[in-house]
Structure formats: C-alpha cells, structure tokens
Write a protein that holds these residues in place. Structure first.
Motif, PDB file in Angstrom:
ATOM      1  N   PRO A   8       0.829  -1.209   0.000  1.00  7.40           N
ATOM      2  CA  PRO A   8       0.000   0.000   0.000  1.00  7.40           C
ATOM      3  C   PRO A   8       0.862   1.258   0.000  1.00  7.40           C
ATOM      4  N   SER A   9       0.374   2.301  -0.665  1.00  8.19           N
ATOM      5  CA  SER A   9       1.098   3.563  -0.688  1.00  8.19           C
ATOM      6  C   SER A   9       1.083   4.187   0.698  1.00  8.19           C
ATOM      7  N   PRO A  10       2.170   4.830   1.088  1.00  4.85           N
ATOM      8  CA  PRO A  10       2.193   5.459   2.413  1.00  4.85           C
ATOM      9  C   PRO A  10       1.215   6.622   2.488  1.00  4.85           C
ATOM     10  N   GLN A  11       0.654   6.840   3.669  1.00  9.94           N
ATOM     11  CA  GLN A  11      -0.263   7.964   3.856  1.00  9.94           C
ATOM     12  C   GLN A  11       0.557   9.226   4.089  1.00  9.94           C
ATOM     13  N   LYS A  12       0.235  10.260   3.346  1.00  3.72           N
ATOM     14  CA  LYS A  12       0.960  11.521   3.441  1.00  3.72           C
ATOM     15  C   LYS A  12       0.079  12.570   4.107  1.00  3.72           C
ATOM     16  N   LYS A  13       0.711  13.423   4.898  1.00  3.21           N
ATOM     17  CA  LYS A  13      -0.035  14.437   5.633  1.00  3.21           C
ATOM     18  C   LYS A  13      -0.035  15.744   4.847  1.00  3.21           C
ATOM     19  N   ASP A  33     -14.582  14.175  -1.046  1.00  2.00           N
ATOM     20  CA  ASP A  33     -15.132  12.820  -1.057  1.00  2.00           C
ATOM     21  C   ASP A  33     -14.141  11.845  -1.689  1.00  2.00           C
ATOM     22  N   ARG A  34     -13.529  12.249  -2.790  1.00  2.00           N
ATOM     23  CA  ARG A  34     -12.593  11.348  -3.473  1.00  2.00           C
ATOM     24  C   ARG A  34     -11.296  11.184  -2.679  1.00  2.00           C
ATOM     25  N   LEU A  35     -10.790  12.262  -2.086  1.00  2.00           N
ATOM     26  CA  LEU A  35      -9.569  12.152  -1.281  1.00  2.00           C
ATOM     27  C   LEU A  35      -9.796  11.263  -0.070  1.00  2.00           C
ATOM     28  N   VAL A 222      -2.674  21.838   0.007  1.00  2.00           N
ATOM     29  CA  VAL A 222      -3.474  21.571  -1.185  1.00  2.00           C
ATOM     30  C   VAL A 222      -4.643  22.551  -1.192  1.00  2.00           C
ATOM     31  N   LEU A 223      -4.645  23.435  -2.177  1.00  2.00           N
ATOM     32  CA  LEU A 223      -5.725  24.412  -2.338  1.00  2.00           C
ATOM     33  C   LEU A 223      -6.791  23.836  -3.255  1.00  2.00           C
ATOM     34  N   VAL A 224      -8.023  23.800  -2.780  1.00  2.00           N
ATOM     35  CA  VAL A 224      -9.153  23.431  -3.629  1.00  2.00           C
ATOM     36  C   VAL A 224      -9.747  24.734  -4.142  1.00  2.00           C
ATOM     37  N   GLN A 225      -9.479  25.038  -5.395  1.00  2.00           N
ATOM     38  CA  GLN A 225      -9.802  26.353  -5.954  1.00  2.00           C
ATOM     39  C   GLN A 225     -11.062  26.287  -6.805  1.00  2.00           C
ATOM     40  N   ILE A 226     -12.024  27.144  -6.484  1.00  2.00           N
ATOM     41  CA  ILE A 226     -13.262  27.175  -7.260  1.00  2.00           C
ATOM     42  C   ILE A 226     -13.523  28.541  -7.887  1.00  2.00           C
ATOM     43  N   ASN A 227     -12.802  29.582  -7.436  1.00  2.00           N
ATOM     44  CA  ASN A 227     -12.933  30.904  -8.050  1.00  2.00           C
ATOM     45  C   ASN A 227     -11.811  31.099  -9.051  1.00  2.00           C
ATOM     46  N   GLN A 320      -9.254  12.937  -8.702  1.00  2.00           N
ATOM     47  CA  GLN A 320      -8.612  11.747  -9.258  1.00  2.00           C
ATOM     48  C   GLN A 320      -7.454  12.133 -10.171  1.00  2.00           C
ATOM     49  N   LYS A 321      -7.641  13.170 -10.968  1.00  2.00           N
ATOM     50  CA  LYS A 321      -6.554  13.634 -11.832  1.00  2.00           C
ATOM     51  C   LYS A 321      -5.356  14.079 -10.998  1.00  2.00           C
ATOM     52  N   PHE A 322      -5.628  14.750  -9.891  1.00  2.00           N
ATOM     53  CA  PHE A 322      -4.536  15.193  -9.021  1.00  2.00           C
ATOM     54  C   PHE A 322      -3.820  13.994  -8.412  1.00  2.00           C
ATOM     55  N   LEU A 323      -4.573  13.008  -7.952  1.00  2.00           N
ATOM     56  CA  LEU A 323      -3.961  11.814  -7.368  1.00  2.00           C
ATOM     57  C   LEU A 323      -3.087  11.095  -8.392  1.00  2.00           C
ATOM     58  N   ASP A 324      -3.596  10.964  -9.604  1.00  2.00           N
ATOM     59  CA  ASP A 324      -2.844  10.264 -10.648  1.00  2.00           C
ATOM     60  C   ASP A 324      -1.566  11.007 -11.018  1.00  2.00           C
ATOM     61  N   ALA A 325      -1.673  12.330 -11.079  1.00  2.00           N
ATOM     62  CA  ALA A 325      -0.543  13.116 -11.577  1.00  2.00           C
ATOM     63  C   ALA A 325       0.448  13.506 -10.484  1.00  2.00           C
ATOM     64  N   HIS A 326      -0.033  13.707  -9.245  1.00  2.00           N
ATOM     65  CA  HIS A 326       0.820  14.388  -8.267  1.00  2.00           C
ATOM     66  C   HIS A 326       0.923  13.735  -6.896  1.00  2.00           C
ATOM     67  N   TYR A 327       0.324  12.572  -6.701  1.00  2.00           N
ATOM     68  CA  TYR A 327       0.471  11.962  -5.370  1.00  2.00           C
ATOM     69  C   TYR A 327       1.948  11.809  -4.997  1.00  2.00           C
ATOM     70  N   ASP A 328       2.758  11.343  -5.934  1.00  2.00           N
ATOM     71  CA  ASP A 328       4.173  11.121  -5.656  1.00  2.00           C
ATOM     72  C   ASP A 328       4.925  12.427  -5.391  1.00  2.00           C
ATOM     73  N   ASP A 329       4.404  13.553  -5.890  1.00  2.00           N
ATOM     74  CA  ASP A 329       5.071  14.840  -5.691  1.00  2.00           C
ATOM     75  C   ASP A 329       4.850  15.395  -4.289  1.00  2.00           C
ATOM     76  N   VAL A 330       3.718  15.047  -3.670  1.00  2.00           N
ATOM     77  CA  VAL A 330       3.404  15.577  -2.342  1.00  2.00           C
ATOM     78  C   VAL A 330       4.468  15.106  -1.353  1.00  2.00           C
ATOM     79  N   GLY A 331       5.001  16.063  -0.590  1.00  2.00           N
ATOM     80  CA  GLY A 331       6.081  15.756   0.324  1.00  2.00           C
ATOM     81  C   GLY A 331       7.454  15.883  -0.306  1.00  2.00           C
TER      82      GLY A 331
END
Length: 343
Positions: A8-13, A33-35, A222-227, A320-331
């Motif tokens: 399993p992938s490690p959990q990142k804070k 919800d997806r995260l 992680v900024l969730v940007q809607i504007n 999901q796109k963020f997880l696919d593209a950038h999970y490994d970048d976090v941290g």
C-alpha cells in the motif's frame, strides 16, 4: 506463481485550503469525497471560508464521529440538506428561492438598486433568515467539535469595523463564527461576535493560508480552488460584471499570500533566512476551471440538488486527476508554479 501484492502507498499528511464560492462549494465536496475515499492523505489542518468553511466544519465533524467514512457521510448529508429539494423548511425555502431569483432573474432596475446600495439586507431579508444556519445546527455538535483534537480548523471572517481578517480556531468555534464566514453583506446582516460585526471571510482571506505556517508542522498545502483567477473575455451583463468583480475581490487576498510564499521561498533559496523559523511551503492545487467556468459566475447561487451532484462529480474527477498526476510529488516538490501564476 501469482504476482506479489503491491504494497500500500504510504499515507501523506497535508493541509487543505478550501475556497468559498456559493453553490460551487459542491465541487469541493466532490474533491474531499474522493480524497477521503482514496485514503492516501491524512489531514493536519483545514482552512475554510464561506462555503469552504461549511465543508471544513462538516468534514471535521464527520471525522470526529466516524473517521473517513463519517466525513464522507457528513458532507453528503450537508449538501443534500442545503439543497432546495432537500430538508429546508418552507420559510427557509422561500428565502433561498428569493435570493436565487434576485441574482438570476431579477429585472435590471432591481439589480442596479442593489448594486447602488438602495436595498439593505433588512429589506432583502427582513427576518434575517439564513437557511444554512439551521442545517449546521442540526448536523454539527459544536461543543463536541470544540473538545475534539482530530483536526486543526481555521475559519476566516472579515471584521466590518477594521477591515481585517479574523481567524477562528476549532477550540473556540461556534455556529455564529461559521455563519460570519459566509455572511454576504448584500443579503444578510453582519454577524456579531462579542459585540464585533463580521462579514464574509472571502473579502480578506479566501481561504487564509498563513495559519498553516505557524500552527501546523505540515509543509504541503493543497488548495481546492473554485474561483477562477483568470476568466477570458469581457463580462457584458450586469450580473456577469458583478460576478467577475466578486471573483477578483475574493482572489486578491489569496494572491497576496501567494506572493509572500514565493518571496520567502526565494530568500530561503538564496540562503538569506538561515537560522530563522521560516520554511518553504509546497503548494498544490486541485481545480477544474474549464468545466466550472462553463456555468458562469451566477451559477454560484443555484441550489438544486442535481446541480450539486453535477459539481460533486466534477470535483471527484478533478481529485482523481490530481492523485494520478501528483500523489508522488506531495512531500517532495510543489506542483503549483507560483511564478507562472503571479506573472
């Protein structure tokens, strides 16, 4: 022999920064919800303004009661109850419909009157009813939330008298503080807290980022940007003009914080802040501006549940796109290019 199971992938804070933006906050619901469903991120701090504050408080309350699944259930319950065809009482539904009709289908002369300040919140909403207050009061146990230690909460509101941002923290949080964060001055009377009037936090922090730097150990935000920061074309109608003015206003404080983060990062890279408490912040963003922009700024005032579900699904896809593209970048590295954003 069967292939060995992939570990399993490690959990990142991470810290989560949740923008306000009316009904478009349902996009943030989908992202969260997806995260939560994915489970590879643990949340240290949550900063929220307006609709972002509603999402942050709902998530924190759900986590308190039932972990990730509880948070997903709590968010779903909030957005269902907040819809016109959800659990609103008749008098609350009337207020919501009146507000939506004002923004979406009101004659030109009335919009001009409101823009010129000729209609006060008392005239627009004489009973000062905010339907979301009852929804939150019913669903969130504020004393229990204050006493919990699951998440750090930073809820922003604007001090009417000083024009400065006020950040409310979880140990002090009340329903009034959350409603102050979502108090649009054209529609609702200022919310008084300890004798001080407050308006929507979006004017001075949408959302605030600086509490993360001093009150959490996590350096990934992680900024969730809607504007949208950028929207092509010149708005033509009065509603479009007012909507774009709101977007620019509600992004101005965020851009100022971006500049401060970029400035500190450059000083650290040059070795000029050695021995200080300053630290590099890795910024990431989850957004879907191309899809959200198609709805127009006025859609932020819609409140039908089907629209909420549509936005939720867009949010889940963006996460999901963020997880696919950038999970490994976090941290490891930031994925939001601040220099490009600010240029």
């Amino acid at each position: 022999m069967p292939a060995a199971a992939k570990p399993p992938s490690p959990q990142k804070k991470i810290n989560l920064a949740l923008q306000g933006g009316g009904a478009h906050g349902a996009f943030t619901w989908g992202v969260l919800d997806r995260l939560l469903e994915d489970g590879r991120f643990a949340f240290d701090g949550l900063s929220g303004t307006s609709a972002g504050a509603m999402n942050a408080v709902s998530l924190a309350e759900g986590m308190r009661k039932g972990g990730e699944k509880g948070a997903r259930d709590q968010l779903a319950q909030f957005w269902r109850s907040a819809s016109l065809d959800g659990g609103l009482a008749p008098v609350q539904r009337d207020v919501v419909e009146g507000v939506m009709n004002f923004w979406n289908a009101t004659p030109f002369s009335t919009i001009i009157q409101q823009a010129a300040g000729m209609l006060s919140p008392t005239e627009m909403n004489p009973l000062n009813i905010n339907p979301l207050r009852n929804v939150l009061n019913t669903q969130v146990d504020f004393p229990a939330l204050r006493a919990s230690d699951h998440l750090k909460l930073f809820i922003a509101a604007t001090n009417v008298e000083t024009g400065k941002v006020r950040v409310f923290h979880r140990p002090e949080l009340t329903i009034d503080m959350v409603m102050a964060s979502a108090c649009l001055p054209a529609l609702f009377r200022a919310v008084e807290i300890d004798g001080v009037p407050y308006w929507d936090g979006g004017y001075m922090g949408n959302p605030v980022l600086f509490p993360f730097f001093y009150e959490t150990e996590t350096t990934d935000v992680v900024l969730v940007q809607i504007n949208p920061i950028e929207r092509k074309g010149t708005p033509g109608t009065v509603a479009e003009i007012l909507g774009r003015i709101d977007e620019i206003t509600f992004n101005s404080s965020l851009l100022q914080e971006f500049r401060a983060i970029d400035f500190v990062a450059r000083l650290i890279a040059e070795g000029r802040l050695e021995g200080t408490k300053y630290k590099c912040i890795r910024l990431h963003v989850i957004e879907a501006q191309d899809e959200l922009n198609k709805f127009g700024a006025s859609s932020r005032m819609r409140s039908d549940y089907d629209f909420f579900l549509q936005l939720r699904d867009i949010g889940r896809g963006a996460a999901q796109k963020f997880l696919d593209a950038h999970y490994d970048d976090v941290g490891v590295r930031e994925t939001l290019n601040l220099r490009e954003t600010l240029t």
